[in-house]
Write a protein that holds these residues in place. Structure first.
Motif, PDB file in Angstrom:
ATOM      1  N   HIS A  64     -67.007  21.369 -24.277  1.00  0.00           N
ATOM      2  CA  HIS A  64     -66.434  20.838 -23.013  1.00  0.00           C
ATOM      3  C   HIS A  64     -67.379  20.202 -22.127  1.00  0.00           C
ATOM      4  CE1 HIS A  64     -64.187  19.884 -19.247  1.00  0.00           C
ATOM      5  NE2 HIS A  64     -62.905  19.862 -20.020  1.00  0.00           N
ATOM      6  N   ALA A 112     -63.818  10.597 -15.960  1.00  0.00           N
ATOM      7  CA  ALA A 112     -62.593  10.629 -15.897  1.00  0.00           C
ATOM      8  C   ALA A 112     -61.951  12.230 -15.988  1.00  0.00           C
ATOM      9  CB  ALA A 112     -61.874   9.912 -17.270  1.00  0.00           C
ATOM     10  N   GLY A 136     -58.696  12.867 -23.244  1.00  0.00           N
ATOM     11  CA  GLY A 136     -58.841  13.769 -21.914  1.00  0.00           C
ATOM     12  C   GLY A 136     -59.512  13.047 -20.881  1.00  0.00           C
ATOM     13  N   LEU A 142     -55.785  16.350 -24.252  1.00  0.00           N
ATOM     14  CA  LEU A 142     -56.310  17.521 -23.829  1.00  0.00           C
ATOM     15  C   LEU A 142     -56.341  17.378 -22.191  1.00  0.00           C
ATOM     16  CD1 LEU A 142     -57.628  20.312 -24.104  1.00  0.00           C
ATOM     17  CD2 LEU A 142     -59.999  19.216 -24.263  1.00  0.00           C
TER      18      LEU A 142
HETATM   19  C1  PEP Z   1     -60.434  18.448 -18.976  1.00  0.00           C
HETATM   20  O1  PEP Z   1     -61.172  19.035 -18.169  1.00  0.00           O
HETATM   21  O2  PEP Z   1     -60.293  18.874 -20.402  1.00  0.00           O
HETATM   22  C2  PEP Z   1     -59.590  17.384 -18.482  1.00  0.00           C
HETATM   23  C3  PEP Z   1     -59.099  16.323 -19.244  1.00  0.00           C
HETATM   24  O3  PEP Z   1     -59.308  17.601 -17.240  1.00  0.00           O
HETATM   25  P1  PEP Z   1     -58.228  16.669 -16.161  1.00  0.00           P
HETATM   26  O4  PEP Z   1     -57.030  16.497 -16.875  1.00  0.00           O
HETATM   27  O5  PEP Z   1     -58.205  17.298 -14.988  1.00  0.00           O
HETATM   28  O6  PEP Z   1     -59.136  15.474 -16.060  1.00  0.00           O
END
Ligand code: PEP
Length: 254
Positions: A98, A174, A214, A235
């Motif tokens: 991550h 993002a 994500g 994600l």
């Molecule tokens: C993440 O950290 O995997 C993520 C996508 O966070 P968020 O949805 O809060 O941007």
């Protein structure tokens, strides 16, 4: 109609005590009852909640995931958690690489690939994350960064192992910012990732791989993102923390 079954996973990061996690998951299980035929779902709570949540999730159709694992099998590594320890708790998936681990804990592509190997050898299914920073995007380096990260993070992975691996494309700019990549921006990188996977593992394998998006995915933008050809799930960070919002997101994605 997509051939790949969508996969949505919630990454809770360092949020929720075990008691809070039990409350959330007990509510979530009721809200998404019967949906697992249509969509694969997982929650990835902190290590301390895994054991208690594992028993609540049995038979629910929601899988259990962890947020990290050690790149060592066992031994004198204070504070680390091994693949075998996770497996024993009923963990199925593990998030690896991550951007927060890369950024704050110095995880390199080499470490990520080592962790992915450990996970796979133990029987865990890795969710390998890649993504560019805002500076890299603005410097037109997105393709180069994604190519380097993906190849490095999957180094030493066989085709059979790749079939057990999920990729999560998470643009760093993002994540937790409320700025979502537009569906077209996300699709462009997902298509690149699928092409790289084709080069590395062949078309038959690449076509089967789930590539999650994500970065600020929520109930109200999930549908348009999932409509894109190469976006096969999400994600989800912030929006996975409450049962109402996460179940609404899952339902909108289908
Ligand atoms: C993440 O950290 O995997 C993520 C996508 O966070 P968020 O949805 O809060 O941007």
């Amino acid at each position: 109609m997509k051939q790949r079954k969508l996969f949505i996973a919630g990454n809770w990061k360092m949020n929720k005590t075990a008691t809070e996690a039990v409350q959330m998951v007990s509510a979530l299980v009721k809200k998404v009852e019967g949906l697992s035929d249509k969509i694969n779902m997982a929650v990835c709570p902190p290590f301390t909640a895994l054991d208690r949540i594992s028993s609540i999730l049995k038979g629910s159709g929601i899988a259990l995931g962890a947020q990290n694992l050690s790149d060592k099998a066992s031994g004198a590594y204070t504070g680390e958690v091994s693949a075998a320890m996770l497996l024993e708790l009923g963990v199925k998936y593990v998030i690896i690489g991550h951007s927060e681990r890369r950024q704050y804990y110095g995880e390199t592509d080499e470490i990520v690939s080592k962790k992915a190997k450990f996970a796979l050898n133990a029987g865990l299914l890795p969710i390998v994350c890649v993504g560019e920073t805002l500076q890299e995007r603005e410097g037109n380096k997105t393709s180069n960064v994604i190519t380097t990260q993906l190849k490095g993070s999957l180094s030493g992975i066989t085709s059979d192992e790749m079939l057990k691996t999920t990729i999560a494309y998470e643009p760093v700019w993002a994540i937790g910012t409320g700025k979502t990549a537009s569906p077209d921006q996300a699709q462009e990188v997902h298509a690149l990732i699928r092409k790289l996977l084709t080069d590395l593992f062949g078309k038959a394998v690449a076509e089967k791989i789930i590539i999650q998006y994500g970065g600020s995915v929520k109930a109200d933008n999930a549908k348009e993102l999932m409509a894109k050809e190469d976006i096969d799930g999400a994600l989800v960070g912030g929006a996975s923390l409450d049962a109402e919002g996460f179940s609404a997101l899952i339902k909108n994605a289908i």
